[in-house]
Motif scaffolding. Structure first.
Motif, mmCIF file in Angstrom:
data_model
loop_
_atom_site.group_PDB
_atom_site.id
_atom_site.type_symbol
_atom_site.label_atom_id
_atom_site.label_comp_id
_atom_site.label_asym_id
_atom_site.label_seq_id
_atom_site.Cartn_x
_atom_site.Cartn_y
_atom_site.Cartn_z
ATOM 1 N N HIS A 241 0.844 -1.194 0.000
ATOM 2 C CA HIS A 241 0.000 0.000 0.000
ATOM 3 C C HIS A 241 0.884 1.250 0.000
ATOM 4 O O HIS A 241 1.954 1.257 0.642
ATOM 5 N N PRO A 242 0.466 2.313 -0.690
ATOM 6 C CA PRO A 242 1.272 3.546 -0.710
ATOM 7 C C PRO A 242 1.548 4.116 0.679
ATOM 8 O O PRO A 242 2.563 4.790 0.889
ATOM 9 N N LYS A 243 0.656 3.847 1.616
ATOM 10 C CA LYS A 243 0.828 4.386 2.960
ATOM 11 C C LYS A 243 2.074 3.825 3.646
ATOM 12 O O LYS A 243 2.558 4.387 4.633
ATOM 13 N N GLU A 244 2.587 2.724 3.137
ATOM 14 C CA GLU A 244 3.769 2.108 3.736
ATOM 15 C C GLU A 244 5.058 2.848 3.366
ATOM 16 O O GLU A 244 6.127 2.547 3.906
ATOM 17 N N PHE A 245 4.955 3.810 2.450
ATOM 18 C CA PHE A 245 6.115 4.626 2.104
ATOM 19 C C PHE A 245 6.230 5.786 3.081
ATOM 20 O O PHE A 245 5.316 6.599 3.213
ATOM 21 N N THR A 246 7.365 5.846 3.770
ATOM 22 C CA THR A 246 7.672 6.930 4.702
ATOM 23 C C THR A 246 9.100 7.405 4.407
ATOM 24 O O THR A 246 9.816 6.792 3.610
ATOM 25 N N ASP A 247 9.510 8.452 5.069
ATOM 26 C CA ASP A 247 10.892 8.910 4.909
ATOM 27 C C ASP A 247 11.868 7.796 5.285
ATOM 28 O O ASP A 247 12.916 7.626 4.655
ATOM 29 N N ASP A 248 11.510 7.025 6.325
ATOM 30 C CA ASP A 248 12.400 5.953 6.784
ATOM 31 C C ASP A 248 12.480 4.809 5.777
ATOM 32 O O ASP A 248 13.562 4.283 5.509
ATOM 33 N N SER A 249 11.330 4.410 5.221
ATOM 34 C CA SER A 249 11.360 3.313 4.249
ATOM 35 C C SER A 249 12.050 3.755 2.957
ATOM 36 O O SER A 249 12.792 2.985 2.340
ATOM 37 N N ARG A 250 11.830 4.991 2.561
ATOM 38 C CA ARG A 250 12.507 5.512 1.364
ATOM 39 C C ARG A 250 14.018 5.558 1.571
ATOM 40 O O ARG A 250 14.797 5.256 0.663
ATOM 41 N N ASN A 251 14.437 5.919 2.765
ATOM 42 C CA ASN A 251 15.861 5.969 3.068
ATOM 43 C C ASN A 251 16.478 4.574 3.009
ATOM 44 O O ASN A 251 17.593 4.401 2.495
ATOM 45 N N ALA A 252 15.745 3.576 3.517
ATOM 46 C CA ALA A 252 16.238 2.196 3.479
ATOM 47 C C ALA A 252 16.406 1.719 2.038
ATOM 48 O O ALA A 252 17.423 1.099 1.685
ATOM 49 N N LEU A 253 15.418 2.012 1.201
ATOM 50 C CA LEU A 253 15.503 1.616 -0.205
ATOM 51 C C LEU A 253 16.654 2.325 -0.907
ATOM 52 O O LEU A 253 17.355 1.721 -1.733
ATOM 53 N N VAL A 284 2.496 1.342 -7.460
ATOM 54 C CA VAL A 284 3.552 0.988 -8.410
ATOM 55 C C VAL A 284 4.340 2.216 -8.846
ATOM 56 O O VAL A 284 5.559 2.133 -9.087
ATOM 57 N N GLN A 285 3.675 3.344 -8.942
ATOM 58 C CA GLN A 285 4.393 4.570 -9.309
ATOM 59 C C GLN A 285 5.341 5.008 -8.190
ATOM 60 O O GLN A 285 6.446 5.485 -8.448
ATOM 61 N N GLU A 286 4.905 4.816 -6.959
ATOM 62 C CA GLU A 286 5.767 5.150 -5.817
ATOM 63 C C GLU A 286 6.972 4.211 -5.777
ATOM 64 O O GLU A 286 8.100 4.634 -5.465
ATOM 65 N N LEU A 287 6.747 2.947 -6.110
ATOM 66 C CA LEU A 287 7.844 1.980 -6.137
ATOM 67 C C LEU A 287 8.904 2.392 -7.154
ATOM 68 O O LEU A 287 10.095 2.466 -6.848
ATOM 69 N N VAL A 288 8.470 2.674 -8.374
ATOM 70 C CA VAL A 288 9.407 3.030 -9.434
ATOM 71 C C VAL A 288 10.155 4.314 -9.074
ATOM 72 O O VAL A 288 11.355 4.452 -9.330
ATOM 73 N N LYS A 289 9.443 5.245 -8.469
ATOM 74 C CA LYS A 289 10.071 6.508 -8.059
ATOM 75 C C LYS A 289 11.205 6.265 -7.069
ATOM 76 O O LYS A 289 12.171 7.041 -6.992
ATOM 77 N N ASN A 290 11.098 5.168 -6.314
ATOM 78 C CA ASN A 290 12.122 4.825 -5.331
ATOM 79 C C ASN A 290 13.047 3.716 -5.811
ATOM 80 O O ASN A 290 13.672 3.023 -5.013
ATOM 81 N N ARG A 291 13.124 3.556 -7.139
ATOM 82 C CA ARG A 291 14.042 2.615 -7.785
ATOM 83 C C ARG A 291 13.747 1.155 -7.456
ATOM 84 O O ARG A 291 14.641 0.314 -7.343
ATOM 85 N N VAL A 292 12.466 0.853 -7.294
ATOM 86 C CA VAL A 292 12.028 -0.516 -7.049
ATOM 87 C C VAL A 292 11.136 -0.945 -8.212
ATOM 88 O O VAL A 292 10.144 -0.277 -8.516
ATOM 89 N N ARG A 293 11.454 -2.050 -8.847
ATOM 90 C CA ARG A 293 10.677 -2.547 -9.978
ATOM 91 C C ARG A 293 9.516 -3.399 -9.476
ATOM 92 O O ARG A 293 9.728 -4.397 -8.785
ATOM 93 N N PRO A 294 8.258 -3.006 -9.752
ATOM 94 C CA PRO A 294 7.141 -3.881 -9.419
ATOM 95 C C PRO A 294 7.309 -5.219 -10.155
ATOM 96 O O PRO A 294 7.362 -5.248 -11.385
#
Length: 437
Positions: A241-253, A284-294
């Motif tokens: 879910h998009p809600k799982e994206f936070t500053d912390d999760s983005r930093n980890a990725l 999926v758009q949030e994933l790609v933005k964070n360099r993660v391939r769905p």
């Protein structure tokens, strides 16, 4: 005497009081919420007696464990519709066991030649190196194993697994899973990766982990420095879910991607969580933005306790229709059903090939426009007889790979196999033939 009411600290207050420790992944694990009383206090949500009893009944069968970090993402103003709450907090719906539910829905135990190993596909294996997770996801397909105490398998089990891999040179790809491999200590993980890298025929190592979602602080600089030693190494994570994206999760990725680790994501289609084209497109758009391939969108498995999460397969196809052509192809996952009984992942996608004849095919696009593609009139195919040394096509393939025989549908299509049918072993008409011999 004046009595002062003590108000339980909220999640925000707890985070502020423990600011120095909040980002310590071991502190997070050590303070995981595992009982109803703590759950109520941390969320500041009073539960009714019935709700407490229902949650306890579920916990008695499928334990609860939630990191404070992931719990802090819950919208406490509307928790029962919150996608984080639904994935983390036990529900009485988990006690619904349908007649068609399966204890081991993917047949992993049946395809296990030795402890810790599932060998289903020709060139790759699943290696279960951890028994614990950062959080017990309510939709886990391995709910039957949730709550096992030991975090790492026995040494003799690991040695048996290494021996199996070493004795099967066809294995080129090892997927580390569990549990969650990243719940092992840095030292334990380093040892396992080092041992696998010493096996000559292992080309790539993959790790499946939900840690970047539920415990992003585990992605430390030291962990990343260990992982990058063993390239080519890939990591698939599990955002739903998009809600799982936070500053912390983005930093980890970002740490993982900056270390040259290719990232993929495997989502599960969950009723009441992400069964919505708008939500999935944002995800999926949030994933790609964070360099993660769905990578995959999974139909929810037939595991016991997941009935309330399942959607019709048509919902998944609807979601894929809303993505193909409507967003970058890079952001479109493959929608699959992991076949019950160990059949493996079967793609289930919309039909874009409408019809065909001997000289053209009819196609449709995402808008519904139909068009044709002319088949080549001068194509002269190369017949394959597995004698690669005399083939006119230029390639460099070792003799062992070149001599492999085809299986399944590949065999029916091949030039060098004589198979014309694939028959189930238990057909009555085949038994009758045998009886008549």
């Amino acid at each position: 005497m004046t009595h002062i009411k003590t108000i339980p600290p909220s999640i925000e207050q707890a985070a502020e009081e423990n600011k120095q420790r909040w980002k310590d992944w071991k502190w997070q694990v050590g303070h995981s919420i595992t009982d109803i009383k703590t759950l109520e206090r941390m969320l500041d949500i009073p539960l009714s007696d019935t709700e407490r009893k229902d949650i306890q009944k579920t916990c008695d069968i499928f334990p609860m464990s939630i990191t404070p970090y992931y719990l802090s993402l819950i919208d406490t103003h509307d928790p029962y519709h919150d996608p984080i709450f639904k994935q983390a907090v036990p529900s009485v719906g988990e006690l619904i066991i349908e007649d068609y539910d399966i204890h081991d829905p993917l047949g992993e135990d049946a395809d296990s030649p030795c402890p810790l190993i599932t060998h289903r596909y020709p060139d790759r294996i699943l290696f279960l190196i951890s028994n614990t997770c950062a959080m017990y996801c309510r939709h886990c397909t391995r709910k039957r194993k949730v709550g096992q105490v030991s975090s790492i398998p026995l040494e003799e089990e690991l040695e048996a697994a290494y021996s199996y891999i070493e004795n099967h040179p066809e294995i080129r790809d090892v997927l580390l899973s569990g549990g969650d491999p990243l719940m092992l200590s840095d030292h334990q993980l380093d040892r396992i990766l080092s041992r696998l890298r010493k096996i000559p025929h292992i080309e790539i190592i993959r790790i499946g982990s939900r840690v970047p979602v539920v415990l992003p602080f585990r992605i430390t600089d030291n962990l990343v420095s260990i992982l990058k030693k063993y390239h080519p190494l890939w990591l698939n994570t599990h955002f739903n879910h998009p809600k799982e994206f936070t500053d912390d999760s983005r930093n980890a990725l970002a740490k993982l991607a900056d270390a040259g680790i290719p990232l993929g994501n495997q989502s599960v289609l969950l009723a009441g969580v992400n069964d919505c084209p708008v939500i999935m497109k944002k995800l999926v758009q949030e994933l790609v933005k964070n360099r993660v391939r769905p990578y995959y969108l999974f139909q929810c498995d037939l595991a016991e306790g997941l009935a309330h999460f399942r959607t019709p397969v048509g919902k998944g196809i609807e979601i894929i229709e809303s993505l193909i052509g409507h967003t970058s192809g890079l952001a479109v996952p493959t929608y699959v059903i992991d076949a019950p009984g160990g059949g493996g992942k079967i793609p289930v996608m919309p039909y874009y090939l409408v019809s065909w004849s001997s000289n053209k095919v009819v196609l449709r696009n995402y808008e519904g426009m139909c068009t044709t593609y002319q088949e080549p009139s001068s194509y002269e195919g190369v017949t394959c007889d597995l004698r690669c040394e005399s083939c006119v096509l230029q390639h460099s393939i070792d003799e062992e790979s070149a001599g492999k025989r085809a299986q399944g549908i590949e065999a029916l299509l091949s030039d060098y196999e004589n198979d014309i049918t694939i028959l189930p072993a238990d057909l009555d008409r085949i038994s009758r033939r045998a009886d008549g011999d």
